[in-house]
Design a protein around this motif. Structure first.
Motif, PDB file in Angstrom:
ATOM      1  N   GLU A  82      92.688 -31.258   4.525  1.00  0.00           N
ATOM      2  CA  GLU A  82      91.967 -31.750   5.938  1.00  0.00           C
ATOM      3  C   GLU A  82      92.028 -31.625   7.353  1.00  0.00           C
ATOM      4  O   GLU A  82      91.079 -31.946   8.193  1.00  0.00           O
ATOM      5  CB  GLU A  82      92.483 -33.187   5.757  1.00  0.00           C
ATOM      6  CG  GLU A  82      91.481 -34.276   6.547  1.00  0.00           C
ATOM      7  CD  GLU A  82      92.130 -35.554   6.354  1.00  0.00           C
ATOM      8  OE1 GLU A  82      92.013 -36.430   7.611  1.00  0.00           O
ATOM      9  OE2 GLU A  82      93.109 -36.510   5.495  1.00  0.00           O
ATOM     10  N   MET A  83      93.036 -31.431   7.654  1.00  0.00           N
ATOM     11  CA  MET A  83      93.180 -31.311   8.899  1.00  0.00           C
ATOM     12  C   MET A  83      92.766 -29.521   9.355  1.00  0.00           C
ATOM     13  O   MET A  83      92.436 -28.895  10.436  1.00  0.00           O
ATOM     14  CB  MET A  83      95.106 -30.599   9.482  1.00  0.00           C
ATOM     15  CG  MET A  83      95.352 -30.378  10.758  1.00  0.00           C
ATOM     16  SD  MET A  83      94.226 -31.247  12.417  1.00  0.00           S
ATOM     17  CE  MET A  83      95.712 -33.036  11.757  1.00  0.00           C
ATOM     18  N   GLN A  84      92.936 -28.224   8.374  1.00  0.00           N
ATOM     19  CA  GLN A  84      92.312 -27.410   8.663  1.00  0.00           C
ATOM     20  C   GLN A  84      91.222 -27.567   8.561  1.00  0.00           C
ATOM     21  O   GLN A  84      90.647 -26.510   9.784  1.00  0.00           O
ATOM     22  CB  GLN A  84      92.371 -26.285   7.602  1.00  0.00           C
ATOM     23  CG  GLN A  84      93.588 -26.159   7.337  1.00  0.00           C
ATOM     24  CD  GLN A  84      94.494 -25.033   5.735  1.00  0.00           C
ATOM     25  OE1 GLN A  84      93.440 -25.566   4.726  1.00  0.00           O
ATOM     26  NE2 GLN A  84      95.353 -24.515   6.034  1.00  0.00           N
ATOM     27  N   GLY A  85      90.414 -28.266   8.380  1.00  0.00           N
ATOM     28  CA  GLY A  85      88.521 -28.535   8.369  1.00  0.00           C
ATOM     29  C   GLY A  85      88.439 -29.353   9.634  1.00  0.00           C
ATOM     30  O   GLY A  85      87.035 -28.789  10.055  1.00  0.00           O
ATOM     31  N   LEU A  86      89.173 -29.985  10.107  1.00  0.00           N
ATOM     32  CA  LEU A  86      88.827 -30.545  11.457  1.00  0.00           C
ATOM     33  C   LEU A  86      88.919 -29.502  12.370  1.00  0.00           C
ATOM     34  O   LEU A  86      88.136 -29.588  13.243  1.00  0.00           O
ATOM     35  CB  LEU A  86      90.236 -31.750  11.428  1.00  0.00           C
ATOM     36  CG  LEU A  86      89.842 -32.879  11.053  1.00  0.00           C
ATOM     37  CD1 LEU A  86      91.146 -33.755  10.987  1.00  0.00           C
ATOM     38  CD2 LEU A  86      88.670 -33.844  11.161  1.00  0.00           C
ATOM     39  N   LEU A  87      90.147 -28.690  12.525  1.00  0.00           N
ATOM     40  CA  LEU A  87      90.667 -27.918  13.677  1.00  0.00           C
ATOM     41  C   LEU A  87      89.120 -26.630  13.729  1.00  0.00           C
ATOM     42  O   LEU A  87      88.573 -26.426  14.370  1.00  0.00           O
ATOM     43  CB  LEU A  87      91.708 -27.256  12.977  1.00  0.00           C
ATOM     44  CG  LEU A  87      92.760 -27.868  13.159  1.00  0.00           C
ATOM     45  CD1 LEU A  87      94.465 -27.011  13.018  1.00  0.00           C
ATOM     46  CD2 LEU A  87      92.389 -28.416  14.892  1.00  0.00           C
TER      47      LEU A  87
END
Length: 97
Positions: A82-87
């Motif tokens: 999820e964090m990778q997608g947001l970044l």
């Protein structure tokens, strides 16, 4: 090991927390200067200072974790994805359709 004999002084944890906060503050200050510095040699000096501060902060943080003063929960694979997608979306905002 606490060093506040009879209620005087700070504990080791408090000292390390203060050191960590000081390094974080130094990093914020140096980052602010770096964002505003156009002189290339001065910028290199501040970049070296930033590297030193970040190394200091990491060392203090690692020592605190090893001492049990700073507990960090492990991220799940889903949280990491999820964090990778947001970044990725923040770094490439035009790539979304």
């Amino acid at each position: 090991m606490p060093n506040n004999m009879e209620g005087r002084g700070l504990t080791d944890r408090e000292i390390m927390q203060l050191c960590l906060e000081l390094e974080k503050g130094r990093a914020r200050s140096i980052a602010s200067v770096l964002l505003e510095t156009s002189h290339s040699e001065l910028r290199k000096i501040y970049q070296r200072c930033m590297d030193t501060v970040l190394d200091n902060q990491k060392q203090i943080f690692d020592n605190m974790r090893q001492s049990g003063y700073y507990v960090v929960p492990q991220a799940t694979p889903e949280q990491i994805a999820e964090m990778q997608g947001l970044l990725q979306n923040n770094l490439n905002p035009g790539s979304q359709v």
